[in-house]
Design a protein around this motif. Structure first.
Motif, PDB file in Angstrom:
ATOM      1  N   ALA B  40      27.319  38.893  51.595  1.00 39.14           N
ATOM      2  CA  ALA B  40      27.233  38.493  53.010  1.00 39.14           C
ATOM      3  C   ALA B  40      28.488  37.721  53.426  1.00 39.14           C
ATOM      4  N   LEU B  41      28.907  36.821  52.553  1.00 38.13           N
ATOM      5  CA  LEU B  41      30.097  36.018  52.850  1.00 38.13           C
ATOM      6  C   LEU B  41      31.329  36.925  52.949  1.00 38.13           C
ATOM      7  N   TYR B  42      31.420  37.845  52.010  1.00 36.05           N
ATOM      8  CA  TYR B  42      32.542  38.787  51.984  1.00 36.05           C
ATOM      9  C   TYR B  42      32.550  39.654  53.247  1.00 36.05           C
ATOM     10  N   ASN B  43      31.389  40.174  53.575  1.00 44.01           N
ATOM     11  CA  ASN B  43      31.252  41.007  54.775  1.00 44.01           C
ATOM     12  C   ASN B  43      31.622  40.214  56.035  1.00 44.01           C
ATOM     13  N   GLY B  44      31.151  38.969  56.108  1.00 41.94           N
ATOM     14  CA  GLY B  44      31.440  38.134  57.273  1.00 41.94           C
ATOM     15  C   GLY B  44      32.914  37.793  57.377  1.00 41.94           C
ATOM     16  N   LEU B 433      43.315  38.971  49.225  1.00 40.37           N
ATOM     17  CA  LEU B 433      42.226  38.143  49.749  1.00 40.37           C
ATOM     18  C   LEU B 433      40.868  38.678  49.295  1.00 40.37           C
ATOM     19  N   ALA B 434      40.698  39.994  49.380  1.00 41.53           N
ATOM     20  CA  ALA B 434      39.425  40.598  48.977  1.00 41.53           C
ATOM     21  C   ALA B 434      39.133  40.306  47.508  1.00 41.53           C
ATOM     22  N   GLU B 435      40.149  40.394  46.703  1.00 46.59           N
ATOM     23  CA  GLU B 435      39.975  40.158  45.269  1.00 46.59           C
ATOM     24  C   GLU B 435      39.508  38.721  44.995  1.00 46.59           C
ATOM     25  N   ARG B 436      40.160  37.768  45.688  1.00 48.35           N
ATOM     26  CA  ARG B 436      39.779  36.360  45.496  1.00 48.35           C
ATOM     27  C   ARG B 436      38.352  36.115  45.994  1.00 48.35           C
ATOM     28  N   LEU B 437      37.983  36.796  47.076  1.00 48.27           N
ATOM     29  CA  LEU B 437      36.634  36.572  47.615  1.00 48.27           C
ATOM     30  C   LEU B 437      35.566  37.149  46.692  1.00 48.27           C
ATOM     31  N   ASP B 442      33.910  32.192  40.567  1.00 44.37           N
ATOM     32  CA  ASP B 442      34.741  31.570  39.524  1.00 44.37           C
ATOM     33  C   ASP B 442      35.714  30.553  40.098  1.00 44.37           C
ATOM     34  N   ALA B 443      35.764  30.434  41.424  1.00 51.15           N
ATOM     35  CA  ALA B 443      36.777  29.564  42.043  1.00 51.15           C
ATOM     36  C   ALA B 443      36.404  28.096  41.860  1.00 51.15           C
ATOM     37  N   ILE B 449      41.808  29.516  48.731  1.00 45.47           N
ATOM     38  CA  ILE B 449      41.749  30.939  49.095  1.00 45.47           C
ATOM     39  C   ILE B 449      42.108  31.144  50.573  1.00 45.47           C
ATOM     40  N   MET B 450      41.819  30.114  51.379  1.00 47.64           N
ATOM     41  CA  MET B 450      41.917  30.283  52.827  1.00 47.64           C
ATOM     42  C   MET B 450      43.335  30.603  53.306  1.00 47.64           C
ATOM     43  N   ALA B 451      44.332  30.147  52.569  1.00 45.67           N
ATOM     44  CA  ALA B 451      45.709  30.421  52.976  1.00 45.67           C
ATOM     45  C   ALA B 451      45.956  31.926  53.081  1.00 45.67           C
ATOM     46  N   LEU B 452      45.255  32.705  52.256  1.00 49.64           N
ATOM     47  CA  LEU B 452      45.448  34.160  52.267  1.00 49.64           C
ATOM     48  C   LEU B 452      44.952  34.790  53.571  1.00 49.64           C
TER      49      LEU B 452
END
Lengths: 457, 457
Positions: B40-44, B433-437, B442-443, B449-452
Motif C-alpha cells: 500500500a505504501l509503495y503503491n501510494g 527509489l522503487a528498490e529502496r521502497l 530493512d531500512a 530514502i526521501m531524497a530519491l
C-alpha cells in the motif's frame, strides 16, 4: 468519484453569494451596521486579550510555533508574531476561548471569532484602511450568520459547532474581499472552505473546541488564498446535492441565505455578552448582582438559594458539581455563588481558581436544582434566597443585560475591554489600544494598531 | 456551550481505540498484514509521483509555500522541501489526486493518502526505522478503515468524502504512534482530530477535493502534535452524544470499530487499482483491453459500442460528454474509447489532452448509454462492438484486475509505479527509489530514502 445529480436546491446560490461579496460597496452598508460592526470588532479584540494567556491558547501557540513561517502577523496579547494563517488561528481561538465573544441571535454563532482575525492578519501584510477592513468584516459576519440561518436549529442540535462550521465561510468571504478576488475566485474559495468545514459540540468544554474555531479562521484565509492561486472548486459548494447545506443539515432552508441580503443585515442581530459564560445565565447573574447590592444582604447568612428560569436554563446549566473554569461557564450554581459572594461576574470568577475557592464551593452547594417554568422567556430569571436569621430575599430580571431589549452600551463594552485586558494581558497599554480601535474608521493603516496588542512592542 | 448527555453509545470506545494504538507491538502485526501494508505504501508513493505535477498540486503547493517554516520534509516529486504539515498536505493531495490510490473494500476509503504522508514527514524529523514506520502506518490505516466501517454506507451516501473525514483519525493515530504519545494523549489527539474532520463529495472532480484530503493529513499530524503539547480533548470524541459517529452518520454502528480489532485486519481489505479512474470502470477497461488484442480488431472500423454492467456502473459513470481529465475518470464512454483506441489505460489516458483528442472524441461518441443488469456484480462487465464491415466482437470480464478475486501482483504494482513516475516526475531515478521502497523493512532510517523522490537531490 464524482456523482453529480440534477436535484440541486436553488442552483446558483453559491455563485450569487459570491457576487454579493464581490459587488458590495462600503456605501451600500448602512451607518447602524457600520457602527455595530465596529462594536463587534472592539468586543472581539477585548475577548482575545482576555483569552490570550489561557492555558489552551498557550498550548496551541506552542504547538503551532514550529510551523509558522516568519512574523508577519500579531498574535493578540503575545510578544512574538506568527505568519498570517497561524495568527488567524490563535486569535480566533483566543477570542472565543471563554465564550465571552458576541452571539448571533437565533443561530448562537459567535461570528467575530472566525472572521476578524483573518482581516486583522491580512491588514499586517498590506496597508488596509479602517473602512476597508470593517467592510470585509461586515461581509464575513453577514455570510457566516446567513449560512447559519439556513441550517438552524437542526444543525447545532445535531451536534455541529456552528461557530466553526459556518465561520469558515465568513472568514473566506472576508479574506476574499480584502484580497479583491473575482466572483469566480470567491466561488472557488467557498468550495475550498466547504472541503474544510468542521467542528463538533462534543468538544465544547475542552481545549479541542479551540482547535475547531482556530481551524475555521485559518482554513477560511487559506481557502481564499488558494482560490487566488487558481485552486478551483465546484459550482455549488453550498446548495449542491452533496454540498454543505444538505450534508450538514437534515432540513436546510437555503432561501434564508438570500432573503433580505444587502437590506436586512444579520450584523445587527449580533449581541454582546456582559458575562463570560452561557447566555442563559445572564438574567440569573443580573438578578444576583442586584440582590447582593441590597444593604441588608449578607452572603454569610445564606442557607439556601432557589433559581427559577426557562427550561433551557435547566437543560444547559443545572450543574451543581464543577471542577474546572470551563465547566463553571455552564453552571448556574457556580454563577450564582460568585455573583452573591463577590458581587462580580468576570473572567476571574470563572477560572479554575474561583471554582476551587472554599467560600465559592460552600455557597455553590446551597443552590438547589434549577426550577423551570415554560412561561419564563430566556432573557428572564427569578432568584430567591433564604437566610439563617429567617430573612428572605427575592429578585428577578426580566430583560438580561446583553439581550436585544437591553444591549450593552459602548461604555459597558469599554469597561469589559479594560477588565479583559487587565485579566489576560496586563502588560499592554489597554487604554491606548482601545482608543485606536474606537477610532478605527479613521485609520489609514490598521496594521499599525496591532503593535499595541503586543506586550513587548 | 457544553451540553453533555448521559445517552452515549458505547462509552469508552475512543479510549479503548487509543489504548489499542498505544499498546500495539510490531510483533502483534501478522506477516501478511505487514506485506500488504508495504504494498500500500509503495503503491501510494507511486501515485504521489504520478500526481505531483498535476495542476491542482502545483497550485496548492504555490499557495501554501509562503506559510511553510523551513524545509524539514520532502514533497514527493518536487525540488523544494517544506515543513512537515505542509509536506503531509501536499503528499496526501498528490497520492489521491487521480483517485489512482488504494481503495478499502466496503467503505471505498483511500486510506494510504491521508496516513502515509504523515509518517513519511515525521521520518524526516527524527530517525525512524522501516518497521517503526510501517507499524504506525498499519495502525493509521486500521483506524481509518474501522471508523469508516462504523459509518458505512450512510456516511458516504449522505455526501461525506469518507477518505478525508475518516482519514484524519488514521493520520492522527499514525502520528501518535511514531511520536510515542501516551494513551491519554492519543485520546486527546482523537478529540483534536474530531474538531477538524471534514470533506464533501460535492468537491469531487474539482481541485477543492484535494483541499479536503490534504487537510486530513495535515490536520491529523497537528492533532497529535497538539495533544503532545497538552491540548486536551473530550473523553468520547467518537462515540459521544455529539461526537463524530452520531453527528456525521444517521445510523452508526460503533461496535464495528472494535469487532475483530487486532485479529481481523482491515489492512488486508485494501485493494490496489490498475487504472486511474473509478473502480466501477475496471472490468469495462479489462474487457476492452482484451478485445483490442484480438488480431482482427481495428478501432477504425468501429461503428457502435454497447457496455453492460451493474447498476452502479451506470449511476456513477454513464457520462458521454466530458471536457476534462477529472470528469473522464468517471466516464465509461471515455474509458472505453481510450482502451479500444490506444490499448492503454494510464494517467496520460485520463488527461485533459486525451479528452480533447479528436480520435478519442470520435470513438467516445460511438459508445451507447450504459445497459445494466442487477445480476452483474461490480467486478464484472460485458462489451459488445459492431463494426462497419459487419463484424462483431464480444468480450466480458468476470473478475476485474484489482478486485479481491484478482489482486494486482507485485510485478504489476512495480509496472504501475514506473509508469506513474515516468508520467508525473520523469527526472527522478524511479528504479532506485522503487528498490529502496520494496526493501523498506530493512531500512534503519526511512528519511534517507526521501531524497530519491526529489528531482534536484
Amino acid at each position: 468519484m464524482s456523482t453529480p445529480s440534477p436535484q440541486a436546491i436553488a442552483p446558483g446560490l453559491s455563485r450569487r453569494l459570491a457576487a454579493f461579496v464581490r459587488n458590495s460597496q462600503w456605501r451600500d452598508v448602512p451607518e447602524p451596521v457600520r457602527e455595530h460592526a465596529l462594536r463587534a470588532l472592539y468586543n472581539g479584540f477585548g475577548t482575545a486579550l482576555g483569552g490570550s494567556s489561557d492555558q489552551a491558547i498557550l498550548r496551541l501557540a506552542a504547538s503551532l510555533a514550529p510551523f509558522s513561517a516568519g512574523e508577519a502577523a500579531t498574535v493578540i496579547g503575545h510578544d512574538t508574531r506568527r505568519d498570517a494563517p497561524t495568527a488567524a488561528f490563535l486569535n480566533a481561538a483566543s477570542m472565543n476561548v471563554f465564550d465571552f465573544d458576541d452571539t448571533h441571535q437565533g443561530t448562537i454563532i459567535h461570528p467575530t471569532a472566525p472572521v476578524a482575525p483573518v482581516v486583522l492578519a491580512l491588514a499586517e501584510a498590506q496597508p488596509v484602511s479602517g473602512t476597508a477592513l470593517l467592510h470585509a468584516f461586515v461581509l464575513g459576519v453577514e455570510v457566516t450568520c446567513r449560512i447559519g440561518n439556513a441550517i438552524s436549529p437542526g444543525h447545532y442540535n445535531r451536534g455541529w459547532h456552528i461557530t466553526s462550521t459556518c465561520g469558515i465561510f465568513g472568514a473566506t468571504a472576508a479574506a476574499a474581499k480584502l484580497l479583491d478576488l473575482s466572483q469566480e475566485e470567491i466561488l472557488w474559495a467557498f468550495g475550498n472552505a466547504s472541503a474544510q468545514a468542521s467542528g463538533l459540540v462534543e468538544t465544547l468544554g475542552f481545549m479541542a473546541k479551540s482547535v475547531g474555531v482556530g481551524t475555521a479562521a485559518r482554513g477560511g484565509l487559506l481557502a481564499a488564498l488558494m482560490a487566488q492561486g487558481g485552486v478551483e472548486g465546484p459550482p455549488m459548494p453550498l446548495e449542491g446535492p452533496r454540498g454543505f447545506l444538505k450534508v450538514l443539515c437534515d432540513a436546510p432552508q437555503p432561501e434564508l441565505i438570500e432573503r433580505g441580503l444587502g437590506s436586512d443585515w444579520e450584523n445587527l442581530r449580533n449581541m454582546f455578552k456582559p458575562y463570560p459564560c452561557g447566555v442563559v445565565l445572564n438574567p440569573v447573574i443580573d438578578a444576583c448582582l442586584k440582590l447582593r447590592r441590597k444593604p441588608d444582604f449578607s452572603a454569610d447568612l445564606v442557607s439556601d438559594i432557589t433559581v427559577r428560569g426557562c427550561p433551557l436554563l435547566k437543560a444547559r446549566a443545572d450543574r451543581p458539581d464543577v471542577t474546572t473554569g470551563r465547566e463553571a461557564q455552564v453552571s448556574a450554581q457556580h454563577a450564582v455563588a460568585v455573583a452573591l459572594l463577590r458581587g462580580t461576574s468576570g473572567a476571574a470568577d470563572f477560572s479554575d481558581a474561583a471554582v476551587s475557592d472554599p467560600d465559592v464551593k460552600a455557597l455553590r452547594a446551597k443552590v438547589r436544582p434549577i426550577e423551570t417554568d415554560e412561561a419564563i422567556p430566556v432573557e428572564a430569571a427569578y432568584v430567591s434566597v433564604h437566610c439563617s436569621d429567617g430573612s428572605r430575599f427575592e429578585m428577578s430580571e426580566q430583560a438580561a443585560t446583553g439581550s436585544p431589549a437591553r444591549p450593552m452600551t459602548d461604555a459597558a463594552l469599554s469597561e469589559k475591554f479594560a477588565a479583559l485586558a487587565h485579566y489576560g494581558c496586563p502588560a499592554i497599554n489597554a487604554g491606548a489600544l482601545a482608543e485606536r480601535l474606537w477610532a478605527l474608521r479613521d485609520a489609514s493603516d490598521v496594521g499599525s494598531i496591532m503593535a499595541l496588542a503586543r506586550p513587548g512592542a
